[in-house]
Write a protein that holds these residues in place. Structure first.
Motif, short mmCIF file in Angstrom:
data_model
loop_
_atom_site.label_atom_id
_atom_site.label_comp_id
_atom_site.label_asym_id
_atom_site.label_seq_id
_atom_site.Cartn_x
_atom_site.Cartn_y
_atom_site.Cartn_z
N SER A 60 -6.03 -2.59 -19.72
CA SER A 60 -6.14 -1.20 -20.09
C SER A 60 -7.18 -0.76 -21.23
CB SER A 60 -4.89 -0.62 -20.46
OG SER A 60 -3.80 -0.69 -19.57
N PRO A 81 -9.18 -4.66 -13.68
CA PRO A 81 -8.05 -3.85 -13.36
C PRO A 81 -6.91 -5.12 -13.02
CG PRO A 81 -9.92 -4.20 -11.60
CD PRO A 81 -10.19 -4.61 -12.79
N PRO A 83 -4.74 -6.39 -10.29
CA PRO A 83 -4.82 -6.35 -8.87
C PRO A 83 -3.42 -6.55 -8.16
CG PRO A 83 -5.86 -8.03 -9.44
CD PRO A 83 -5.12 -7.57 -10.62
N GLN A 186 0.67 -1.59 -18.92
CA GLN A 186 0.24 -1.43 -17.58
C GLN A 186 1.49 -1.67 -16.87
OE1 GLN A 186 -1.80 -3.71 -19.27
NE2 GLN A 186 -0.06 -5.19 -19.00
N PRO A 191 0.18 -1.96 -8.50
CA PRO A 191 -0.52 -2.30 -7.51
C PRO A 191 0.43 -2.83 -6.46
CG PRO A 191 -0.31 -3.74 -9.56
CD PRO A 191 0.00 -2.51 -9.94
N GLN A 211 -3.88 3.81 -14.22
CA GLN A 211 -3.55 3.29 -12.82
C GLN A 211 -3.25 4.50 -12.24
OE1 GLN A 211 -0.33 0.35 -14.63
NE2 GLN A 211 -1.22 -0.86 -13.05
N GLU A 253 -7.49 3.28 -3.37
CA GLU A 253 -8.21 3.14 -4.80
C GLU A 253 -7.81 1.50 -5.03
OE1 GLU A 253 -9.00 3.56 -9.18
OE2 GLU A 253 -9.32 5.01 -7.30
N TYR A 254 -6.89 0.84 -4.81
CA TYR A 254 -6.75 -0.46 -5.34
C TYR A 254 -7.50 -1.32 -4.24
CZ TYR A 254 -3.69 -0.38 -8.93
OH TYR A 254 -3.16 -0.17 -10.21
N LYS A 257 -11.58 -0.03 -5.36
CA LYS A 257 -11.93 -0.36 -6.69
C LYS A 257 -11.23 -1.11 -7.61
CE LYS A 257 -13.72 4.44 -6.64
NZ LYS A 257 -13.58 5.81 -6.91
N ARG A 258 -9.97 -1.70 -7.24
CA ARG A 258 -9.11 -2.50 -8.21
C ARG A 258 -8.76 -3.89 -7.43
NH1 ARG A 258 -6.89 0.29 -12.72
NH2 ARG A 258 -7.67 2.24 -12.64
N ASN A 259 -9.71 -4.43 -6.73
CA ASN A 259 -9.44 -5.61 -6.01
C ASN A 259 -10.01 -6.90 -6.71
OD1 ASN A 259 -12.50 -5.92 -5.54
ND2 ASN A 259 -12.21 -4.26 -3.76
N HIS A 262 -13.43 -7.05 -8.25
CA HIS A 262 -13.90 -6.49 -9.23
C HIS A 262 -13.30 -7.40 -10.56
CE1 HIS A 262 -14.41 -3.09 -6.73
NE2 HIS A 262 -15.19 -2.50 -7.79
#
Length: 284
Positions: A60, A81, A83, A186, A191, A211, A253-254, A257-259, A262
């Motif tokens: 975060s 992120p 994930p 977080q 996720p 998130q 989104e996940y 961009k949050r895989n 990344h």
């Protein structure tokens, strides 16, 4: 070439000191301790680990100042992120038969998770929607909540440890996942909810707003506010298209961009920063 410590353990600084010629990257899950979880001895050993680290990873951005205050170097700290666990069995949800509910609270039961606020909010929801249901799934001490639980209808208590592989099944069996936390760095539940496209209702605390974007891929309310929480629960309970919209957006989104790509990219950039150029070129 590099030592990576994905979780804190008191042994970490001892290993880092013994292997001091190898750069270490340390993942910091809780830059600030949760209320009631402060342990000076563990804090000392974690600080030692941070000071010995060549690079740090946090989940975060809002906690970067806390890392700097503990001696972490901003130039060698990366935000990645949190994930979806890639090792979750794909067919686990289909193996379980779980009765559907409207709202789900899942995870370790402890004070900062805001269960008391949720129960007070659900009391207000129940007064207006007598058939509304809430499942509380997770291990923890329920004694502080007994008085509230006794007077509330339609609550399914699963006071057991829920294996991570089974969590998506519980999420699929609910309309809304509620995270009423009063403090958070977080949440690993977000996720997991994203992996099945579930609607998430959370509080604006710690890293949760990083998130969840209110009204886009989830719903946010202020922490410690049962009235706001109950109003949001009613809104999401009555609006199936909205639940689908924010759940789908969270899933995308996940996925996009949050895989893990990344995560790997951020980690490799950090490795490139801390390794000598002749080594990082080969590693990258």
């Amino acid at each position: 070439d590099v030592l990576i410590f994905p979780m804190f353990h008191p042994w970490n600084p001892l290993l880092q000191a013994e292997l001091k010629d190898i750069p270490a990257i340390v993942f910091v899950h809780d830059p600030l301790p949760h209320p009631g979880f402060g342990n000076r001895l563990l804090r000392y050993w974690e600080d030692r680990s941070l000071h010995l680290a060549a690079g740090l990873v946090v989940f975060s951005e809002s906690f970067l100042p806390a890392i700097a205050a503990r001696g972490g170097k901003p130039e060698n700290t990366r935000v990645v992120p949190l994930p979806v666990n890639a090792s979750l069995p794909a067919d686990r949800a289909e193996e379980l038969s779980i009765e559907p509910v409207d709202f789900l609270f899942i995870g370790r039961i402890t004070s900062y998770k805001g269960l008391e606020v949720l129960l007070k909010a659900f009391e207000q929801v129940s007064a207006q929607r007598t058939s509304a249901t809430l499942r509380i799934a997770g291990r923890g001490d329920l004694r502080p909540y007994q008085e509230l639980l006794r007077k509330l209808p339609n609550i399914d208590l699963c006071n057991i440890w829920i294996d991570e592989g089974a969590i998506p099944a519980y999420i699929r069996a609910s309309k809304v996942v509620v995270l009423p936390y009063t403090s958070a760095t977080q949440s690993g539940i977000v996720p997991l909810a994203a992996s099945v496209g579930a609607a998430v209702l959370a509080t604006r605390t710690g890293g949760l707003p990083e998130q969840i974007e209110h009204g886009v891929n989830g719903w946010l309310v202020e922490p410690n506010n049962a009235e706001q929480l109950s109003a949001a629960m009613l809104r999401l309970l009555d609006d199936a298209p909205l639940r689908t919209e924010i759940g789908t957006a969270l899933n995308q989104e996940y996925a996009n961009k949050r895989n893990w790509k990344h995560v790997a990219q951020g980690l490799m950039e950090l490795i490139g920063n801390i390794l000598p150029s002749d080594q990082s070129g080969g590693a990258l």
